[in-house]
Design an enzyme around this catalytic site. Sequence first.
Site: not given
Ligand code: 9D3
Length: 241
Positions: A89, A116, A154, A169
């Site tokens: 994230p 986490e 894709r 296109d």
């Molecule tokens: C409360 C702290 N969280 C971070 C904002 C911890 C956390 C939450 C969810 C850490 C990892 C995740 C799991 N998410 C992913 O692995 C992830 C993700 C996403 O949650 N949203 C958008 N893109 C991605 S890419 C990997």
Amino acid sequence: MRFDIVTLFPELIHQYFQYGVVKRAVENQLISVDTWNPRDYTADKHQTVDDKPYGGGPGMVLKYQPLKEAVLAIKKQSSAKSRVVYLSPKGQVVDNQKVKELSELDHLILISARYEGVDQRFIDHCVDEELSVGDYILSGGELPALVVIDSVSRMIPGVLGCDESANDDSFSAGLLEFPHYTRPEIVDSMAVPKILLSGNHQAIAQWRMCQSLKLTHQRRPDLLKLREFSKEQTQYLEDIE
Ligand code: 9D3
């Protein structure tokens, strides 16, 4: 193109490739997909992949060693130059330009985490780039890895049939798509726009272009800044405003 995904839930990944465009891409050997479970690269008898965070706090963190060993095992059996992507994230949000860039590589290694996240030292030492799929929280990196692989696939020549790639296109690229209709001509007293029944291909193309421009202007004006337009399109956009 080769995709290797490091994940605690390999079945989640393999399921996806049993359907549609990506299934056909695998069958035609345009892409290959393998999964690697960090649990198979643990050294203790409980096959521990995670542990409590130093400094305290909620949740668990994926340990460095099993992740690193999994990536090393992948690199050992491939000669191609590879890029290691950690789905996170905190990463750069993927857009069409990033997808295109990735589609020009031979080998992508994708790290999908749970809990986490992963030990920061794995990111510092083994990861080339961190990518997110958008500003919302998911339960793990598997869906994001599938999103990236699907979209990158894709763009690989031959993955889409002629029919499927036709709407990339020049005029529609970067705009929202025009509305679609199919039979019957009237449903619940709603008719199909007359122009689509006219058989006048040039008029239909123009109508669709105008619909695309109007919709993009209404919903995603940010997209209009990213591209250039013909004289005709510029005139139409001025008329909308
Ligand atoms: C409360 C702290 N969280 C971070 C904002 C911890 C956390 C939450 C969810 C850490 C990892 C995740 C799991 N998410 C992913 O692995 C992830 C993700 C996403 O949650 N949203 C958008 N893109 C991605 S890419 C990997």
